[in-house]
Scaffold this motif. Sequence first.
Motif, PDB file in Angstrom:
ATOM      1  N   LEU A  89       1.235   2.188   7.803  1.00  0.00           N
ATOM      2  CA  LEU A  89       0.289   1.633   6.823  1.00  0.00           C
ATOM      3  C   LEU A  89       0.307   2.422   5.513  1.00  0.00           C
ATOM      4  CD1 LEU A  89      -2.812   0.777   9.050  1.00  0.00           C
ATOM      5  CD2 LEU A  89      -1.308  -0.825   7.863  1.00  0.00           C
ATOM      6  N   PHE A  90       0.503   3.715   5.635  1.00  0.00           N
ATOM      7  CA  PHE A  90       0.502   4.573   4.442  1.00  0.00           C
ATOM      8  C   PHE A  90       1.901   4.802   3.872  1.00  0.00           C
ATOM      9  CE2 PHE A  90      -3.512   5.731   6.503  1.00  0.00           C
ATOM     10  CZ  PHE A  90      -4.369   5.503   5.444  1.00  0.00           C
ATOM     11  N   GLY A  91       2.883   4.104   4.401  1.00  0.00           N
ATOM     12  CA  GLY A  91       4.244   4.220   3.880  1.00  0.00           C
ATOM     13  C   GLY A  91       4.889   5.560   4.211  1.00  0.00           C
ATOM     14  N   ALA A  92       4.461   6.179   5.305  1.00  0.00           N
ATOM     15  CA  ALA A  92       4.992   7.492   5.677  1.00  0.00           C
ATOM     16  C   ALA A  92       5.709   7.421   7.022  1.00  0.00           C
ATOM     17  CB  ALA A  92       3.859   8.512   5.715  1.00  0.00           C
ATOM     18  N   SER A  93       6.335   6.276   7.309  1.00  0.00           N
ATOM     19  CA  SER A  93       6.980   6.110   8.608  1.00  0.00           C
ATOM     20  C   SER A  93       8.208   6.998   8.758  1.00  0.00           C
ATOM     21  CB  SER A  93       7.354   4.644   8.833  1.00  0.00           C
ATOM     22  OG  SER A  93       8.202   4.208   7.806  1.00  0.00           O
TER      23      SER A  93
END
Length: 175
Positions: free
Chosen positions: A28-32
């Motif tokens: 969700l926070f683009g930190a995958s």
Amino acid sequence: MSMPAVPKAIFDRSLKLARLPLATTLGLFGASDSALMHAADRLEAGARSAAGTLFGDEQLKQEGRRVSLATEQRERAARLQEEAEEERREADERRREREARAAKAAATRKRKAAKSAAKAERANAKRDRSAKLDELEAKEEAIESKEDAARVERQVEKVEEAAAAVKRDRKDGNG
């Protein structure tokens, strides 16, 4: 002795279920592809390898090695990407510095050219004033020469008139 299929499936699903909240939140926070996600991948690889060793399951050990190797490669890729981004930022900085120096040099050249042009303009104006002054002086001399010539002509006329008067007087017997 290999781990039985049902416990193996439960083990696999448990690992995936344990990762789900972290993977969802980071996604969700683009930190995958963050260091936290890489740590979770390393934990999964370690758990698979340990379970494979504990139960003597070569397939689980290989999955653990495969996940570990994939994690290392993703971490290396992320590191290389960060290094490339840093190099890009440094190159941008150097480019901006080069452009600033070039702009400063261009401004200096422009100022020098403007000074040279102004100096040349002043020299031309001075030469033009000097030429105009010489022209005016020549005209003044010409006027003075004309005035001198007119004065001499008037004197000549007076002398001629006086000579004519003397000549008349002599003829008339007065003289």
